[in-house]
Design a protein around this motif. Structure first.
Motif, PDB file in Angstrom:
ATOM      1  N   ASN A 434       0.447  -0.965  -0.010  1.00  0.00           N
ATOM      2  CA  ASN A 434       0.069  -0.075  -0.118  1.00  0.00           C
ATOM      3  C   ASN A 434       0.524   1.260   0.144  1.00  0.00           C
ATOM      4  O   ASN A 434       2.506   1.232   0.548  1.00  0.00           O
ATOM      5  N   ASP A 436       0.462   5.648   0.648  1.00  0.00           N
ATOM      6  CA  ASP A 436      -0.142   6.983   0.892  1.00  0.00           C
ATOM      7  C   ASP A 436       0.735   8.097   0.124  1.00  0.00           C
ATOM      8  O   ASP A 436       2.140   7.954   0.043  1.00  0.00           O
ATOM      9  N   ARG A 457      -3.230  10.732  -1.107  1.00  0.00           N
ATOM     10  CA  ARG A 457      -4.811   9.372  -1.569  1.00  0.00           C
ATOM     11  C   ARG A 457      -4.092   8.224  -0.463  1.00  0.00           C
ATOM     12  O   ARG A 457      -2.620   7.930  -0.185  1.00  0.00           O
ATOM     13  N   THR A 459      -4.752   4.453   1.782  1.00  0.00           N
ATOM     14  CA  THR A 459      -4.769   2.672   2.075  1.00  0.00           C
ATOM     15  C   THR A 459      -5.238   2.285   3.018  1.00  0.00           C
ATOM     16  O   THR A 459      -4.411   2.593   3.492  1.00  0.00           O
ATOM     17  N   VAL A 499      -8.247   2.122  -1.865  1.00  0.00           N
ATOM     18  CA  VAL A 499      -7.423   3.079  -2.351  1.00  0.00           C
ATOM     19  C   VAL A 499      -8.350   4.159  -2.461  1.00  0.00           C
ATOM     20  O   VAL A 499      -9.387   5.213  -3.236  1.00  0.00           O
TER      21      VAL A 499
END
Length: 715
Positions: A434, A436, A457, A459, A499
């Motif tokens: 993941n 971010d 963004r 996750t 997401v």
């Protein structure tokens, strides 16, 4: 101050490789959309801007034993109804584990298929000294494995005596609440010298079932909770080491919107923290461990017998470094690890044709490990321009062992037996990588106004139940679900991480005359890829029948699936002076919030979205006496999710009256919640299944008129 490249590389390498401890403090709070609620001492007055006065927090404590209720005055934050000390926080329509919740820097995962022991339930309100809420765009240093925001709760910092002196201090308090006949007490005591400090905190609270606005008993709302913590600390210069150990015992906690109740919850934790300052910057580190033994069954209001047990363990560490690269640049780097282990089994019931002869293994040796690292750069471009850019990586690995039903043969256990065989044939290991990103830009024209915009963004990987709950019999599915809708759920091993792409802006205006005022407006929009929602399940047998697909007026059976989702809304807060005379000062405060959520894949509404709501508070202060008249307004919830057969609620308005008086080292709080005795149904209160049999279509009613009084003494 300039940091050499060699020194910087060494610090980065050490940070990313180390496995000690970690925490957060003022030094690690980047700017952003953050609301801080700081509890101040009883003799202190209005704290700095961005904080809630201590007497406001004290009034909240006096009226509720649920720590999550302290968030009621934060725009954009709402609460899923649950037990008396276990509400689930929601930020901008994103609930529960979509929000990262830390208690004294510890990441704690609910050890329950109904999330009856969420993180905020492990700390009593009397022990909370600070709450930071990062709504919308949470910095990567405060995020990780979440998409809705971050809530950080901290207890009081250790007290130390002046050089050559000794310090003893403490407090004691008690309360009574009329609706539910609730009462409790709390005690805190500190002994310290210049270098060492010891503090003990203890609290107990309990209540019976409350009554609604019509005077009817709302069954399955009683609870009891006990918490004790010991804090030992030592300091030398700028170095501080703190060891916190605590135990919790909840002998019972009933749930009006769940089919089960807590019959016992025991937990303990250890939390070691270190922080220090060096020539190159500041370092904070933490290591922690917690263990929860949780038991569920049906208390007397629901009747029946179906024991369910869980054993959950959280361990982890974090380490963060704050590096001032120049007068205009700060770099924050960090490394975190969180390990969660879960066993969820249901003991057989003697004499039952269905619940036996084997224990039902719901989650067997469930494992969820998260290892993360982040870097965050903050730069002052010009006096009025400031930016922050952050990146984060988290690897989430999950696995679980083989499962079993109550019996491998027999008609009643056939759906679960078939589901167990299919589940055991799968490879359960899953790993998510993941990433971010957050970017924030702030422009301050003067002390009177500031503007901020950002993108994030974020996750979140599924939890163990979303991926690994496997039973497809009616009873098995009804035992999993933390949404308060009393529907049945089954997991999906193929779920992808959520997401979220979020855009947010904030405008704030302040007046600095003799009568200061403030207004803050925050619009936001989020698009979530692979949002974990639900779909009706259909099979030839068990709970997932073809009839389940078309049911419109009953509880239904659902499987977790990935869809896309859209959410948007706006938060508003304001504070305006009205008068300042010899008879006291008058101020008007207000918050308002609106959020709209849709499943972009089905165009259905998202579940449990808080409708338009507002709160207006008229506050009067005169010397050591303060009072508030609060009007809470909530619109009707009519945009409901059809796949869950979610029910609507009507709009309402509640009047709350509160007052607080302080005299020397004594304090008195009194008030009337829902002073007009209004009947109402909270939009996020859930389906009422507090009695047996459970009947679809009823909402949990809110608490009717309740008088409370609380006494406190500092020594």
């Amino acid at each position: 101050m300039q940091t050499s490249k060699t020194t910087l590389k060494s610090i980065v390498a050490f940070t990313l490789a180390a496995l000690p401890f970690a925490a957060k403090s003022e030094a690690f709070e980047p700017f952003g959309d953050v609301t801080k609620i700081t509890v101040v001492g009883v003799r202190e007055k209005m704290p700095a801007a961005g904080t809630l006065p201590g007497n406001s927090i004290a009034r909240r404590r006096a009226a509720s034993s649920d720590s999550a209720s302290l968030l009621d005055d934060v725009a954009g934050v709402s609460l899923y109804g649950a037990g008396g000390v276990s509400s689930l926080p929601v930020i901008h329509g994103m609930n529960d584990e979509r929000v990262r919740v830390e208690v004294d820097g510890m990441s704690m995962t609910s050890a329950c298929g109904n999330h009856m022991n969420p993180p905020l339930s492990y700390i009593d309100p009397s022990r909370i000294a600070k709450v930071s809420v990062y709504a919308g765009i949470a910095p990567v240093s405060e995020g990780g494995d979440s998409i809705g925001g971050t809530i950080s709760v901290q207890s009081a910092e250790p007290e130390f005596a002046a050089p050559g002196e000794r310090l003893t201090s403490g407090s004691i308090g008690s309360f009574y609440r009329s609706n539910g006949d609730g009462y409790g007490a709390n005690l805190s005591a500190t002994a310290a010298n210049e270098h060492f400090s010891a503090r003990i905190d203890s609290s107990a609270a309990q209540s019976g079932n409350y009554r609604d606005g019509n005077g009817n008993i709302v069954k399955s709302t009683r609870y009891a909770a006990q918490n004790t913590a010991l804090t030992l600390a030592g300091r030398s210069g700028d170095a501080l080491v703190v060891l916190d150990a605590g135990v919790q015992f909840i002998p019972h906690e009933a749930y009006p919107n769940a089919r089960m109740d807590t019959t016992e919850n025991q937990s303990y934790h250890f939390n070691l923290r270190y922080k220090d300052k060096f020539s190159w910057g500041a370092l904070e580190a933490r290591a922690y461990s917690s263990h929860t033994l949780h038991e569920m069954d049906m208390l007397e209001d629901k009747g029946g017998a179906m024991p369910m047990n869980t054993d959950g363990r959280n361990q982890g560490y974090s380490i963060k470094a704050n590096l001032p690269l120049s007068d205009d640049d700060v770099l924050r780097i960090g490394n975190e690890f969180h390990r969660f282990r879960l066993d969820d089994w249901w003991p057989p019931v003697a004499g039952s044709m269905m619940m036996g002869p084997n224990p039902y293994a719901n989650i067997n040796d469930g494992r969820r490990d998260r290892l993360g690292a982040f870097a965050e750069w903050e730069h002052q471009w010009r006096p009025e321009w400031k930016s922050a850019l952050g990146v984060r990586y988290d690897r989430v690995a999950m696995d679980t062992g083989a499962v079993q039903p109550y019996a491998w043969s027999g008609m009643m256990n056939a759906p679960d037996a078939a589901a167990a065989k299919a589940f055991n044939a799968l490879d359960h290991f899953r790993a998510d990588n993941n990433f971010d990103i957050t970017a924030l830009l702030r422009y301050s024209t003067s002390e009177a106004s500031s503007y901020e915009a950002g993108y994030a963004r974020k996750t979140r990987s599924p939890n163990l139940y979303e991926r690994f709950a496997w039973g497809k019999g009616r009873m098995a599915m009804l035992m999993t679900g933390w949404f308060g809708d009393a529907n049945g759920y089954v997991g999906n091993p193929d779920l992808k991480p959520e997401v979220a792409h979020t855009l947010s802006a904030t405008a704030q205006w302040r007046g600095h005359s003799e009568k200061p005022w403030s207004l803050r407006v925050t619009p936001y929009v989020s698009y979530v890829e692979n949002y974990i929602d639900v779909a009706r399940c259909a099979l030839a047998a068990g709970a997932c029948t073809n009839a389940n697909l078309t049911e419109q007026a009953n509880f239904v059976f659902l499987q977790f699936v990935n869809h896309d989702a859209r959410l948007y809304g706006v938060d508003m807060t304001g504070e305006f002076p009205l008068a300042d005379t010899r008879y006291g000062g008058l101020r008007l405060k207000g918050i308002a919030a609106y959020v709209h959520g849709k499943d972009a894949s089905t165009n259905d509404a998202l579940y449990n979205i808080m409708p338009l709501n507002a709160k207006l508070t008229l506050e009067h202060t005169l010397a050591d006496w303060s009072s508030v008249v609060e009007l809470q307004l909530v619109a009707g919830k009519h945009d409901v999710q059809t796949v869950r057969n979610e029910t609507a609620t009507s709009g309402y308005g509640l009047l709350n009256l509160r007052t607080r008086y302080e005299w020397q080292n004594l304090s008195l709080d009194a008030g009337i919640e829902n002073a007009l005795g209004k009947y109402y149904e909270p939009p996020l209160g859930g389906a009422y299944v507090g009695t047996k049999p459970a009947v679809w279509g009823q909402n949990v009613a809110g608490r009717g008129r309740s008088l409370y009084v609380a006494l406190g003494m500092q020594f």
